[in-house]
Motif scaffolding. Structure first.
Motif, short mmCIF file in Angstrom:
data_model
loop_
_atom_site.label_atom_id
_atom_site.label_comp_id
_atom_site.label_asym_id
_atom_site.label_seq_id
_atom_site.Cartn_x
_atom_site.Cartn_y
_atom_site.Cartn_z
N PHE A 216 3.30 43.00 -44.42
CA PHE A 216 3.85 43.68 -45.59
C PHE A 216 3.76 42.73 -46.78
N GLN A 217 3.16 43.21 -47.85
CA GLN A 217 3.02 42.40 -49.05
C GLN A 217 4.21 42.68 -49.97
N THR A 218 5.16 41.74 -49.97
CA THR A 218 6.30 41.90 -50.85
C THR A 218 5.84 41.76 -52.30
N GLY A 219 6.61 42.33 -53.19
CA GLY A 219 6.20 42.36 -54.59
C GLY A 219 5.32 43.55 -54.91
N ALA A 220 4.46 43.94 -53.95
CA ALA A 220 3.64 45.14 -54.09
C ALA A 220 4.17 46.28 -53.24
N ASN A 221 5.01 45.94 -52.24
CA ASN A 221 5.60 46.94 -51.35
C ASN A 221 4.55 47.78 -50.64
N LYS A 222 3.59 47.09 -50.01
CA LYS A 222 2.59 47.82 -49.25
C LYS A 222 2.18 47.01 -48.02
N TRP A 223 1.76 47.72 -46.98
CA TRP A 223 1.25 47.09 -45.77
C TRP A 223 -0.23 46.78 -45.93
N GLU A 224 -0.62 45.64 -45.41
CA GLU A 224 -2.03 45.25 -45.37
C GLU A 224 -2.39 44.90 -43.93
N THR A 225 -3.63 45.19 -43.57
CA THR A 225 -4.14 44.86 -42.24
C THR A 225 -5.25 43.83 -42.38
N TYR A 226 -5.20 42.79 -41.54
CA TYR A 226 -6.18 41.71 -41.63
C TYR A 226 -6.77 41.42 -40.25
N ASP A 227 -8.02 40.97 -40.25
CA ASP A 227 -8.69 40.59 -39.01
C ASP A 227 -8.31 39.18 -38.56
N SER A 228 -7.71 38.42 -39.46
CA SER A 228 -7.23 37.08 -39.13
C SER A 228 -6.07 36.77 -40.06
N TRP A 229 -5.23 35.82 -39.65
CA TRP A 229 -4.15 35.37 -40.51
C TRP A 229 -4.01 33.86 -40.40
N PRO A 230 -3.97 33.15 -41.56
CA PRO A 230 -4.18 33.68 -42.90
C PRO A 230 -5.55 34.35 -43.04
N PRO A 231 -5.65 35.29 -43.97
CA PRO A 231 -6.90 36.06 -44.07
C PRO A 231 -8.04 35.22 -44.61
N LYS A 232 -9.24 35.67 -44.33
CA LYS A 232 -10.43 35.01 -44.86
C LYS A 232 -10.48 35.21 -46.38
N GLY A 233 -11.01 34.22 -47.05
CA GLY A 233 -11.20 34.35 -48.48
C GLY A 233 -10.07 33.80 -49.33
N VAL A 234 -9.01 33.24 -48.70
CA VAL A 234 -7.94 32.66 -49.52
C VAL A 234 -8.42 31.34 -50.13
N LYS B 86 15.13 49.13 -47.82
CA LYS B 86 15.55 48.19 -48.85
C LYS B 86 16.36 47.10 -48.18
N LEU B 87 16.58 46.01 -48.92
CA LEU B 87 17.46 44.93 -48.47
C LEU B 87 18.22 44.46 -49.70
N GLY B 88 19.55 44.61 -49.64
CA GLY B 88 20.32 44.34 -50.83
C GLY B 88 19.86 45.23 -51.97
N ARG B 89 19.55 44.61 -53.11
CA ARG B 89 19.07 45.38 -54.26
C ARG B 89 17.57 45.55 -54.28
N ILE B 90 16.87 44.99 -53.30
CA ILE B 90 15.41 45.00 -53.33
C ILE B 90 14.87 46.21 -52.57
N PRO B 91 14.22 47.16 -53.27
CA PRO B 91 13.65 48.34 -52.59
C PRO B 91 12.28 48.02 -52.00
N PHE B 92 11.93 48.70 -50.91
CA PHE B 92 10.62 48.53 -50.28
C PHE B 92 9.75 49.78 -50.38
N ASP B 93 10.28 50.84 -50.95
CA ASP B 93 9.52 52.07 -51.26
C ASP B 93 9.07 52.85 -50.03
N SER B 94 9.52 52.46 -48.85
CA SER B 94 9.20 53.22 -47.64
C SER B 94 10.13 52.77 -46.52
N ALA B 95 10.19 53.59 -45.48
CA ALA B 95 11.04 53.28 -44.32
C ALA B 95 10.29 52.32 -43.39
N THR B 96 10.31 51.04 -43.73
CA THR B 96 9.48 50.07 -43.02
C THR B 96 9.93 49.87 -41.58
#
Length: 610
Positions: free
Chosen positions: A365-383, A324-334
């Motif tokens: 890490f996708q904030t707001g959803a609190n989950k890790w995502e893996t991409y083949d490129s960044w920014p990802p394709k399809g945006v 977490k950071l301040g009051r914002i939880p991340f739901d895992s030990a990132t």
């Protein structure tokens, strides 16, 4: 720059404690000290921690720092290096030139040396000379060296990577600055980062060891306001004795001085496998690691350039759980996950031939959803770029502005009453407890001020997932001849939010940046604004990866002050704001336009929600 706010470096500025501690050695390692000679004869204080019971030849992991290595080993082994210890490395720590026990003169972000002068030095040459010595003196090494570090140590790793020793086989520049005028510690888009710059320079150059400036007011907002114009800094406090502050004064524009320090023109090839690391809530060096990755990626023909961005403040991945950071939880030990599943395998792969596969291209890490995502490129394709337009009465919508509606909103910006960047009292940056967390503090403390415009959507009917660029086009005018525009992107939580309940109705800052009107056409040659003229301003909020949830609202706030993290613009054009006097500051009326012709908006790279 450079002082990470994580548990790893939480005691950077408490010099007395560091020096009171006796060096401790992990029982698994044999500790030796050395003064390693450089090519110009200066010697750098270094400690080597070699495993007592190696399971074969060991690779060397090097960390160089301006913050002092005495008293640091125990914490590094407990946190930052913990997951790497069992892989078998000799860990080496070094005070850089001119700091703590090392000889020579310290130069802030020292420019590259003259390659024609064999005795010229820079941080890359000092690193290379150090590696030469280590390969000869560290017993049973396998001839490979890795380098890592956070903040200034991250910058030192990046510099070494640009001109690498042949034995340097893996580098992880983490939270490294890249350009001190464009977007890291000391300036953002040319706007001076006052409280950070003032306090960091006092810490680094008042003495050879760390020093915290002593304020005589509990609220530094009040102290900096009473200080007045920047010309009062040398007159009242620094007395022209601190080189970096004098450089600020002498180089208010993007001239050769700043361009020489910038790493951007030098990022033309991937020399070694590189793991770039950043934090979405980094309050010091967010742009740097992203820009290093972006520029190197253009030349990455061998798939050796990687990016990791987590939900961290400056250096927040270096120690502890980071759940977490301040009051914002991340739901895992990132933080633990990064050190165990990303950092340790990266170095094991390239220094020890452990593991067959290279890392994924981008782990985000996708904030707001609190989950890790893996991409083949960044920014990802399809945006897809989607524009949220400003509208009258504080509305923000994907619909463009209509003809005939009121053309602009306005407010009066008063430098004598600037908008604070965090809730008062604003305690010192170092060692103030709020600095590491201010980017996740509830933004409601400025909402409703008459000098802050707020535009927000209706509650979202579906998730909006940002993945990449976030850029604002603002059409504005001022009654003055210069001004600042501060734009903040905010996630507004619903009033019935319950996970956790204390976030109900809160306003979470996703990104915020300033632009200075004088630089709207050129960073090198500033010029005044014509009063009342509508000008177009681009405010790059850098990359983001945030999920605005269904039921939340997206808000954009606009102001002309953000104090004291950004210095006050006099709002009257002066050749050099560092030489402005108190009488130069004036009120100004600012107008933000939202017509079909002058359609102020924020453009977001958006992924299809899943």
């Amino acid at each position: 720059m450079r002082r990470p706010a994580s548990a790893l470096f939480a005691l950077l500025v408490t010099t007395a404690i560091l020096h009171a501690q006796q060096p401790k050695t992990d029982a698994r390692f044999e500790r030796t000290e050395a003064m390693i000679p450089m090519r110009d004869g200066k010697k750098l204080f270094t400690t080597v921690h070699a495993p007592k019971d190696p399971k074969g030849p060991v690779a060397i992991v090097l960390l160089r720092t301006p913050y002092g290595i005495d008293g640091r080993t125990e914490r590094l082994f407990r946190d930052y290096f913990k997951e790497m210890i069992d892989d078998g490395y000799a860990f080496v720590l070094q005070d850089i030139r001119g700091r703590f026990k090392s000889e020579g003169t310290f130069v802030m972000t020292r420019p590259a040396r003259d390659p024609k002068d064999p005795k010229a030095v820079d941080e890359a040459s000092d690193t290379s000379d150090t590696i030469d010595w280590l390969l000869k003196e560290v017993k049973n090494n396998n001839g490979r060296v890795g380098m890592l570090g956070i903040s200034y140590p991250g910058w030192l790793a990046a510099v070494a990577m640009l001109d690498p020793h042949p034995a340097l086989k893996a580098v992880s520049p983490q939270a490294s600055p890249v350009d001190m005028f464009l977007g890291d510690d000391f300036h953002h888009n040319g706007a001076f980062r006052l409280s950070y710059g003032f306090e960091y320079v006092a810490m680094m150059e008042t003495d050879k060891s760390n020093f915290s400036f002593k304020f005589d007011k509990h609220d530094t907002y009040e102290w900096y306001l009473k200080l007045g114009a920047l010309s009062n800094v040398n007159r009242l406090h620094f007395k022209n004795t601190l080189p970096t502050w004098n450089d600020f004064v002498a180089h208010p524009n993007y001239d050769t001085f700043w361009k020489t320090q910038s790493l951007e023109p030098r990022l033309t090839k991937v020399t070694v496998p590189t793991l770039n690391v950043a934090g979405w809530y980094d309050q010091e060096d967010f742009r740097g690691p992203l820009k290093i990755y972006e520029l190197l990626e253009k030349h990455d023909t061998k798939n050796q350039n990687f990016l990791v961005v987590g939900p961290w403040n400056h250096g927040g991945w270096g120690g502890g759980k980071a759940d977490k950071l301040g009051r914002i939880p991340f739901d895992s030990a990132t933080g633990e996950r990064f050190r165990k599943e990303i950092q340790a395998p990266f170095f094991a792969h390239y220094l020890k031939d452990v593991g067959r596969d290279a890392p994924p291209e981008a782990r985000m890490f996708q904030t707001g959803a609190n989950k890790w995502e893996t991409y083949d490129s960044w920014p990802p394709k399809g945006v897809v770029s989607r524009k949220l337009h400003f509208h009258p009465k504080g509305k923000l919508s994907f619909d463009p502005p209509a003809e005939g509606a009121p053309e602009a909103d306005e407010y009066v910006s008063d430098p004598a009453n600037p908008v604070p960047y965090r809730p008062r009292p604003v305690r010192p940056t170092y060692p103030g407890p709020e600095w590491p967390e201010w980017m996740v503090q509830d933004q409601r403390f400025t909402h409703g001020r008459p000098d802050v415009l707020s535009y927000e959507t209706e509650p979202l009917t579906e998730d909006v997932v940002v993945a990449g660029s976030m850029k604002v086009k603002l059409f504005g005018s001022t009654s003055g001849t210069d001004c600042d525009w501060i734009v903040r992107l905010i996630d507004v939580y619903p009033d019935d939010y319950t996970k956790p309940a204390d976030l109900a109705g809160s306003q979470l800052l996703i990104a915020g940046e300033p632009v200075r009107a004088r630089f709207r056409k050129s960073l090198e040659k500033p010029e005044p604004v014509k009063p009342g003229a509508v000008e177009e301003y681009t405010i790059d909020l850098n990359w983001g990866h945030h999920r605005f949830r269904k039921g939340h609202k997206i808000m954009v706030q606009v102001s002309s002050t953000w104090f004291p993290v950004i210095d006050r613009n006099p709002q009257k054009f002066v050749p050099n704001i560092f030489e402005a006097v108190d009488g130069d500051f004036q009120k100004a009326t600012q107008r933000v336009y939202h017509t079909p012709k002058f359609a102020s908006h924020i453009a977001l790279d958006v992924l299809k929600a899943k």
